[in-house]
Design a protein around this motif. Sequence first.
Motif: not given
Lengths: 113, 114
Positions: A15-19, A60-63, A80-86, A105-111
């Motif tokens: 969490k708090k990292q960009p992706v 889109l959550p623009k914050d 940026q930054p990522a939160e657990l709920g993302d 597409g097949s999607g990107t699974r983010l954890t």
Amino acid sequence: EAGVVQSPRYKIIEKKQPVAFWCNPISGHNTLYWYLQNLGQGPELLIRYENEEAVDDSQLPKDRFSAERLKGVDSTLKIQPAELGDSAVYLCASSLRTGDGYTFGSGTRLTVV
Amino acid sequence: AQKVTQAQTEISVVEKEDVTLDCVYETRDTTYYLFWYKQPPSGELVFLIRRNSFDEQNEISGRYSWNFQKSTSSFNFTITASQVVDSAVYFCALSGVNTDKLIFGTGTRLQVFP
């Protein structure tokens, strides 16, 4: 014909990292979409592009979320930054024109941990 | 407001059984599109069908058939003689003619056992 290509397929970040997620639509498809799919739910639209223009970004959550589609082809979605709920699957889709069926597409699974 | 309801969360059948997945929608638009998508474990959403609201004819494609009834706002999907490869999550979706935004239901997980 290649389908909609997304990368990476999986991503784990703290969490708090960009992706960032990348999407290459089907060649010639002017309309591109980013959808968010939470576990056990149907996808929900985040943003829609007509060529380079974002014509619907109301969900889109623009914050913390941003997207771009340079030259009207590939697109990048950033958090940026990522939160657990993302934590979710981020799906990209394209269509030749409005009203056509999408190709996903097949999607990107983010954890986010 | 637009809404799609898939009341069946999960369905389990044995191979060769017929199965029907229900879909009920709400919209104030007079013209709209209805869709069904299949999402196998790989995660990709596979387009199955698009139906224009003006076309209430039932459609059959191989083992798949769709029953569109405007009077009950339903767009049900039947798989005849189900196979293990049919195991997936199936989504019903709705879009307006001009908005192009898909409103999905919550999906029905179909498990077909051998």
